[in-house]
Design an enzyme around this catalytic site. Structure first.
Site, mmCIF file in Angstrom:
data_model
loop_
_atom_site.group_PDB
_atom_site.id
_atom_site.type_symbol
_atom_site.label_atom_id
_atom_site.label_comp_id
_atom_site.label_asym_id
_atom_site.label_seq_id
_atom_site.Cartn_x
_atom_site.Cartn_y
_atom_site.Cartn_z
ATOM 1 N N LYS A 184 0.787 -1.146 -0.001
ATOM 2 C CA LYS A 184 0.127 0.148 -0.043
ATOM 3 C C LYS A 184 0.899 1.305 -0.050
ATOM 4 O O LYS A 184 0.478 2.164 -0.427
ATOM 5 C CB LYS A 184 -1.201 -0.062 1.203
ATOM 6 C CG LYS A 184 -0.327 -0.156 2.739
ATOM 7 C CD LYS A 184 -1.496 -0.418 3.555
ATOM 8 C CE LYS A 184 -1.084 -0.371 4.995
ATOM 9 N NZ LYS A 184 -0.584 -1.833 5.228
ATOM 10 N N ASN B 52 -1.451 7.120 6.437
ATOM 11 C CA ASN B 52 -0.367 6.069 6.979
ATOM 12 C C ASN B 52 1.122 6.179 6.333
ATOM 13 O O ASN B 52 1.715 5.533 6.795
ATOM 14 C CB ASN B 52 -1.017 4.748 6.697
ATOM 15 C CG ASN B 52 -0.312 3.738 7.585
ATOM 16 O OD1 ASN B 52 -0.290 3.897 8.959
ATOM 17 N ND2 ASN B 52 0.072 2.642 7.155
ATOM 18 N N HIS C 66 -1.844 -8.445 11.726
ATOM 19 C CA HIS C 66 -2.391 -7.923 12.835
ATOM 20 C C HIS C 66 -3.409 -8.544 13.457
ATOM 21 O O HIS C 66 -4.521 -7.958 13.837
ATOM 22 C CB HIS C 66 -2.757 -6.530 12.106
ATOM 23 C CG HIS C 66 -1.813 -5.548 11.555
ATOM 24 N ND1 HIS C 66 -0.852 -5.066 12.167
ATOM 25 C CD2 HIS C 66 -1.677 -4.963 10.354
ATOM 26 C CE1 HIS C 66 0.152 -4.399 11.472
ATOM 27 N NE2 HIS C 66 -0.467 -4.304 10.343
#
Length: 469
Positions: A125, A148, A194
């Site tokens: 990403k 981010n 995660h």
């Protein structure tokens, strides 16, 4: 900075005072909100004070008067259990949101000016976000990159009719952005990651898929179909928006695919002439071909011509810590892939080089090195660092020769020594840790910079001295 006028006269608490938290507190105050903030870390509180943010213990907050709690994405929202501040907010009936939600609400409040590209995925990403922004900038579009990656979203320039915002979203940020909307939303892939924060792979995938939730018929969703979860989502597309798929595994009839380094655009089954990605150092490897395909699809959805995109692809400089060549010593290339914090990301780098003197380890994620067996023949030797060293030694035993090095400094010295002694034509010392950095470094970037410094020190050593070391 983007003033958050939609919250004028609100009472808002901000918890977590990193870059995004301080930016949120300042943007809220600039828009007319009354803001109080806290961070458990004293240096963070000091920085917030310097920025003019009112810092006060949560015990002093008047929960009955608060309209919202703006939470740092690093603070647990659901798993392994909600942070106590989240529990207090919910008990008081105070909504919990993130700075990215403030961005979306303010944009709607101002009538949806400009264009927004929202990008997420387990891997790729950051590169896709930076590449998309680069393509837009190359085309002369007024472009801001953040979220981010790079700047906090509220530290970006104010909304303007011609401005394009390219925003990278982590799953933590999506979880705090119920009103996420964009003109183009991109989901690259979903792999196990995660899970300590999201509980299950299914829940993690569902959160990633929310990147598409508010897309309307005039908007576009770009989805990679090379991972099982995203492929199933694409096959049963439940959203109103147009859908374009990207793949590096097989041709597609409506979207973008890459075969052997050649990028093809298909529109209703009609395939355009291919674009070669060979010879672009920043887009080396199948994983970067996926990133290029997604960025290409997003840029086309925003009206860029093929010719302009080709120019942008060829001039893309790449990102630090993502398969970045940081030095050479004789025949040996040193590659900084510190951003590879899980096995799937490390696989992408391992697929690009041979032979590899592999620096691996840190704080392991679930599964460790699972799935990397196919790349072991490329690895001349592994150099184990950090908490994962013993566990990784067991996983590699009988498959790859290894050396327990403990620290990155020891690993760079040992890998350099062995690579220089190798008879191979183009050996590579690769830092691709397949682990988080938190056992020895604050983040992957600090780990990558440490690697860069160590390589620079070795470049100053003569080959004879390096081999003898």
């Amino acid at each position: 900075m983007i003033p958050i006028t939609v919250c004028a006269d609100w009472n808002v608490a901000v918890f977590g005072l990193g870059l995004s938290g301080i930016a949120a507190a300042r943007a809220l105050a600039l828009g007319g909100a009354k803001v109080v903030a806290w961070d458990d870390n004293e240096p963070a509180r000091a920085k917030a004070n310097e920025a003019g943010v009112l810092v006060a213990l949560p015990e002093e907050w008047d929960w009955s008067a608060l309209n919202a709690l703006v939470l740092s994405p690093g603070v647990p929202l659901t798993h392994p259990k909600p942070h106590v501040i989240v529990e207090q907010a919910r008990a008081a009936g105070v909504e919990v949101i993130g700075d990215t939600e403030l961005f979306c609400r303010e944009r709607r409040h101002q009538g949806l000016p400009g264009k927004v590209v929202a990008i997420t995925g387990t891997n790729g990403k950051s590169t896709t976000s930076a590449l998309t922004a680069h393509l837009l900038s190359t085309a002369g579009r007024d472009t801001a990159l953040g979220g981010n990656i790079g700047k906090a979203v509220l530290d970006l320039p104010p909304f303007a009719a011609e401005r394009h915002y390219v925003l990278e979203y982590s799953s933590f940020q999506i979880d705090l952005t119920p009103g996420l909307d964009a003109d183009v939303s991109v989901l690259l892939n979903v792999q196990p990651d995660h899970l300590d924060r999201h509980g299950t792979l299914e829940n993690y995938a569902a959160i990633k898929a929310r990147i598409f939730n508010r897309l309307g018929a005039a908007q576009c969703g770009v989805i990679g179909v090379d991972s099982d979860l995203t492929r199933r989502l694409a096959e049963h597309w439940p959203f109103a928006a147009a859908r374009k798929v990207v793949s590096t595994a097989h041709p597609v009839s409506d979207g973008v695919y890459v075969h052997d380094g050649l990028l093809f655009e298909a529109l209703g089954g009609v395939v355009e002439a291919p674009i070669s990605l060979h010879g672009i150092p920043a887009l080396r490897g199948a994983h970067n071909w996926e990133n290029a395909a997604a960025a290409y699809a997003a840029a086309r959805a925003l009206g860029l011509s093929r010719e302009t995109i080709i120019e942008g692809l060829r001039s893309f400089p790449g990102l630090a810590h993502r398969m970045e060549e940081v030095g050479r010593l004789d025949r040996v290339a040193f590659i900084n892939d510190s951003k590879a914090t899980n096995a799937d990301a490390a696989a992408r780098a391992l697929a690009c080089f041979d032979p590899i003197f592999w620096i691996v380890g840190g704080r392991a994620k679930e599964g460790g090195l699972a799935g990397l067996d196919a790349y072991y023949p490329r690895v001349a030797k592994a150099y184990l660092i950090g908490e994962a060293a013993e566990d990784f030694a067991h996983q590699l035993d009988g498959h790859v020769g290894y050396e327990r090095c403990g620290t990155l400094e020891n690993a760079v010295a040992a890998a350099s020594r062995d690579a220089l002694r190798s008879a191979a034509r183009a050996p590579v010392v690769l830092l691709s840790p397949a682990c988080a950095s938190y056992d020895q470094f604050p983040n992957f970037a600090e780990r990558g910079e440490a690697f860069r410094r160590l390589v620079a020190a070795h470049e100053g050593v003569s080959m004879r001295e390096a081999i003898a070391a």
